[in-house]
Design an enzyme around this catalytic site. Structure first.
Site, PDB file in Angstrom:
ATOM      1  N   ASN A 210      50.338  43.586  43.134  1.00  0.00           N
ATOM      2  CA  ASN A 210      51.758  43.486  42.786  1.00  0.00           C
ATOM      3  C   ASN A 210      52.183  44.774  42.095  1.00  0.00           C
ATOM      4  O   ASN A 210      51.375  45.679  41.898  1.00  0.00           O
ATOM      5  CB  ASN A 210      52.017  42.245  41.928  1.00  0.00           C
ATOM      6  CG  ASN A 210      51.258  42.292  40.625  1.00  0.00           C
ATOM      7  OD1 ASN A 210      51.551  43.129  39.770  1.00  0.00           O
ATOM      8  ND2 ASN A 210      50.267  41.426  40.475  1.00  0.00           N
ATOM      9  N   LYS A 289      34.912  46.700  56.393  1.00  0.00           N
ATOM     10  CA  LYS A 289      36.333  46.896  56.702  1.00  0.00           C
ATOM     11  C   LYS A 289      36.717  46.106  57.961  1.00  0.00           C
ATOM     12  O   LYS A 289      36.041  46.207  58.988  1.00  0.00           O
ATOM     13  CB  LYS A 289      36.581  48.393  56.913  1.00  0.00           C
ATOM     14  CG  LYS A 289      38.021  48.730  57.120  1.00  0.00           C
ATOM     15  CD  LYS A 289      38.222  50.217  57.336  1.00  0.00           C
ATOM     16  CE  LYS A 289      39.632  50.453  57.828  1.00  0.00           C
ATOM     17  NZ  LYS A 289      39.767  51.723  58.502  1.00  0.00           N
ATOM     18  N   PHE A 321      54.213  35.347  29.487  1.00  0.00           N
ATOM     19  CA  PHE A 321      55.420  35.932  30.066  1.00  0.00           C
ATOM     20  C   PHE A 321      55.818  35.073  31.262  1.00  0.00           C
ATOM     21  O   PHE A 321      54.959  34.442  31.880  1.00  0.00           O
ATOM     22  CB  PHE A 321      55.139  37.363  30.560  1.00  0.00           C
ATOM     23  CG  PHE A 321      55.288  38.420  29.503  1.00  0.00           C
ATOM     24  CD1 PHE A 321      54.389  38.508  28.451  1.00  0.00           C
ATOM     25  CD2 PHE A 321      56.326  39.346  29.563  1.00  0.00           C
ATOM     26  CE1 PHE A 321      54.513  39.485  27.480  1.00  0.00           C
ATOM     27  CE2 PHE A 321      56.466  40.335  28.605  1.00  0.00           C
ATOM     28  CZ  PHE A 321      55.564  40.404  27.558  1.00  0.00           C
ATOM     29  N   LYS A 335      57.277  26.748  32.113  1.00  0.00           N
ATOM     30  CA  LYS A 335      55.949  27.392  31.971  1.00  0.00           C
ATOM     31  C   LYS A 335      55.431  27.271  30.533  1.00  0.00           C
ATOM     32  O   LYS A 335      54.233  27.076  30.316  1.00  0.00           O
ATOM     33  CB  LYS A 335      56.027  28.875  32.377  1.00  0.00           C
ATOM     34  CG  LYS A 335      56.093  29.053  33.885  1.00  0.00           C
ATOM     35  CD  LYS A 335      56.170  30.505  34.322  1.00  0.00           C
ATOM     36  CE  LYS A 335      56.303  30.562  35.842  1.00  0.00           C
ATOM     37  NZ  LYS A 335      56.691  31.851  36.362  1.00  0.00           N
TER      38      LYS A 335
HETATM   39  O1  PMT Z   1      53.391  46.009  33.890  1.00  0.00           O
HETATM   40  P1  PMT Z   1      54.860  46.396  33.892  1.00  0.00           P
HETATM   41  O2  PMT Z   1      55.201  47.274  35.062  1.00  0.00           O
HETATM   42  O3  PMT Z   1      55.290  46.969  32.585  1.00  0.00           O
HETATM   43  O4  PMT Z   1      55.699  45.054  34.130  1.00  0.00           O
HETATM   44  C1  PMT Z   1      55.722  44.079  33.143  1.00  0.00           C
HETATM   45  C2  PMT Z   1      55.690  42.650  33.752  1.00  0.00           C
HETATM   46  C3  PMT Z   1      56.965  42.418  34.558  1.00  0.00           C
HETATM   47  C4  PMT Z   1      54.465  42.475  34.648  1.00  0.00           C
HETATM   48  C5  PMT Z   1      55.587  41.682  32.516  1.00  0.00           C
HETATM   49  O5  PMT Z   1      56.683  41.904  31.670  1.00  0.00           O
HETATM   50  C6  PMT Z   1      55.576  40.236  32.960  1.00  0.00           C
HETATM   51  O6  PMT Z   1      56.588  39.591  33.172  1.00  0.00           O
HETATM   52  N1  PMT Z   1      54.332  39.682  33.125  1.00  0.00           N
HETATM   53  C7  PMT Z   1      54.061  38.340  33.620  1.00  0.00           C
HETATM   54  C8  PMT Z   1      54.066  38.354  35.134  1.00  0.00           C
HETATM   55  C9  PMT Z   1      53.664  37.022  35.729  1.00  0.00           C
HETATM   56  O7  PMT Z   1      52.651  36.967  36.369  1.00  0.00           O
HETATM   57  O8  PMT Z   1      54.399  36.037  35.417  1.00  0.00           O
HETATM   58  P2  PMT Z   1      54.173  34.506  35.974  1.00  0.00           P
HETATM   59  O9  PMT Z   1      55.466  33.868  35.708  1.00  0.00           O
HETATM   60  O10 PMT Z   1      53.670  34.521  37.373  1.00  0.00           O
HETATM   61  O11 PMT Z   1      53.015  33.940  35.051  1.00  0.00           O
HETATM   62  C10 PMT Z   1      53.282  33.248  33.837  1.00  0.00           C
HETATM   63  C11 PMT Z   1      52.229  33.528  32.815  1.00  0.00           C
HETATM   64  O12 PMT Z   1      50.977  32.972  33.204  1.00  0.00           O
HETATM   65  C12 PMT Z   1      51.978  35.001  32.574  1.00  0.00           C
HETATM   66  O13 PMT Z   1      51.805  35.224  31.182  1.00  0.00           O
HETATM   67  C13 PMT Z   1      50.694  35.266  33.337  1.00  0.00           C
HETATM   68  O14 PMT Z   1      49.932  36.319  32.740  1.00  0.00           O
HETATM   69  C14 PMT Z   1      49.961  33.925  33.235  1.00  0.00           C
HETATM   70  N2  PMT Z   1      49.093  33.613  34.383  1.00  0.00           N
HETATM   71  C15 PMT Z   1      49.555  33.695  35.640  1.00  0.00           C
HETATM   72  C16 PMT Z   1      48.728  33.367  36.700  1.00  0.00           C
HETATM   73  C17 PMT Z   1      47.403  32.945  36.431  1.00  0.00           C
HETATM   74  N3  PMT Z   1      46.568  32.650  37.410  1.00  0.00           N
HETATM   75  N4  PMT Z   1      46.976  32.851  35.151  1.00  0.00           N
HETATM   76  C18 PMT Z   1      47.806  33.159  34.130  1.00  0.00           C
HETATM   77  O15 PMT Z   1      47.410  33.044  32.963  1.00  0.00           O
END
Ligand code: PMT
Length: 400
Positions: A210, A289, A321, A335
């Site tokens: 991503n 590959k 986040f 969330k």
């Molecule tokens: O890195 P930059 O370019 O500065 O960009 C910052 C950002 C946009 C990546 C950051 O600010 C941000 O929003 N990060 C969270 C991105 C994300 O994956 O969000 P989500 O809504 O999909 O996930 C929710 C939360 O669960 C997040 O805290 C994530 O880290 C966590 N998660 C997600 C998937 C997973 N399998 N396990 C997790 O713990």
């Protein structure tokens, strides 16, 4: 932020690397510090005091016997005013004189008279650096609480290659920030931050990824360090330099990040997950590959990755986040509840100046009690400090 209104005495000694101190003086001044430059006589042979005066907008001192602008005993005044003293570059000569407690010029006298922390960034020829006399002098100073920013390795002005190059400005700056922040509101706290976007291999050369640059997570790690926390940064691949004074653990996949987080949180007070973790990964990554001739079209089977935040249990403060392109607050609140968080950072990723791979961010902070705070567009370090303000409040409320 930690540099704003701080008094930094920047000692500059006689090395070819003295010109690099101008960049350091400039960055310190831009960050809001009052920078008093003290030069040894030898340093003035390499770079003019006027350069530093123009950058810092303050008088530059190089002698004990100059007529003072105000009546004060200059080395005592500087020593008392300083929040930190950084000597960059520090020659073998100044290191030896400080280790011996010699007070034969303004810089030595200032260091001897101060109670502020002192940071040395050595720069010298590789043989001088490796000489046991220099190393013993440094050991002696370290034992007295001096911080040493290790020199880098590379080509030198004398033609030799080896250790002894002045450390990068960013490393010296990071060390100054860490030292200044050591008594901050997160002192004694252990903070784990995740950053970057995980990469899920399809085969040895391709992956699903991503657009996360890691900037938001790295800003959080540096801000927590600057407030006195002991920080572990778990980073998916990024092009950013490892922050100074932060333990950085590099991972690639969601599964590796999960393991690193579970290992790190056992002793942590706070977990902040800014990483963009892949929700799915290829079920069977190719060991070799994948050839395009093998099929006209191709279907990848994906399986879910574990939700790391939901798996982390215990009394620590959990911050997540939510990167959202629609129904920002509604989805973030869902969330927050699903993952059992204390705080969620609802991140609007629809605007060009917010979210992935930009220097600014626009977020709404939502806590477990439903309180919402909408922040304006801010540089990511500014957003990081506003998040940590809330984290400090939650820690205080939990009496942690
Ligand atoms: O890195 P930059 O370019 O500065 O960009 C910052 C950002 C946009 C990546 C950051 O600010 C941000 O929003 N990060 C969270 C991105 C994300 O994956 O969000 P989500 O809504 O999909 O996930 C929710 C939360 O669960 C997040 O805290 C994530 O880290 C966590 N998660 C997600 C998937 C997973 N399998 N396990 C997790 O713990």
């Amino acid at each position: 932020m930690v540099l704003r209104d701080k008094s930094v005495v920047l000692g500059v000694t006689g090395s070819i690397a003295a010109y690099k101190a101008a960049d350091l003086a400039s960055k310190l001044t831009q960050a809001g510090a009052a920078v008093d430059v003290v030069m040894t006589r030898a340093a003035t042979e390499f770079i003019a005091p006027l350069t530093f005066r123009s950058i810092t907008h303050r008088p530059v001192s190089s002698s004990m016997f100059n007529a003072p602008t105000e009546y004060e005993i200059e080395h005592i005044a500087l020593a008392e005013r300083a929040d930190v003293i950084a000597i960059a570059p520090a020659t073998a000569d100044i290191i030896a004189r400080l280790a011996a407690g010699i007070a034969d010029d303004l810089l030595c006298c200032t260091v001897l008279a101060t109670r502020a922390p002192v940071i040395l960034a050595p720069a010298m020829n590789v043989n001088m650096w490796e000489n046991p006399i220099t190393q013993e002098n440094l050991e002696r100073l370290r034992a007295r609480g001096f911080r040493v920013v290790e020199p880098g390795y590379g080509a030198m002005a004398c033609g030799a290659t080896g250790a002894g190059r002045l450390a990068d400005t960013e490393r010296i700056l990071g060390t100054i920030q860490q030292v200044l922040g050591s008594g901050g509101d997160l002192a004694g706290k252990c903070v784990v931050v995740t950053a970057g976007g995980t990469q899920e291999p399809i085969d040895p050369v391709r992956h699903i990824g991503n657009r996360s640059s890691g900037k938001m997570g790295y800003a959080l790690a540096e801000a927590a360090r600057d407030r006195g926390a002991e920080v572990t940064l778990i980073s998916a691949p990024t092009s950013l330099a490892e922050p100074v004074g932060v333990e950085t653990v590099h991972v690639q996949t969601a599964l590796e990040m999960r393991q690193a987080v579970l290992d790190a949180v056992s002793t942590a007070d706070v977990l902040i997950m800014a990483a963009a973790v892949a929700d799915y990964r290829p079920a069977n990554a190719g060991k070799t590959k994948i050839k395009k001739e093998s099929a006209a079209d191709m279907t990848l089977e994906l399986v879910r990755t574990p939700d790391i935040l939901s798996e982390v249990k215990g009394g620590l403060v959990k911050v997540g986040f939510a990167a959202e392109s629609e129904d920002l607050v509604k989805n973030a609140v869902a969330k927050l509840k699903e993952k059992g968080l204390d705080l969620i950072v609802a991140n609007d990723i629809t605007a060009a100046d917010s979210g992935f791979d930009v220097d600014t961010n626009r977020v709404v902070l939502i806590d477990g009690k439903g309180n919402q705070e909408e922040l304006p567009l801010l540089p990511k370090p500014g957003v990081a400090h506003r998040i940590l303000d809330r984290v400090a409040d939650i820690l205080a409320a939990k009496k942690m």
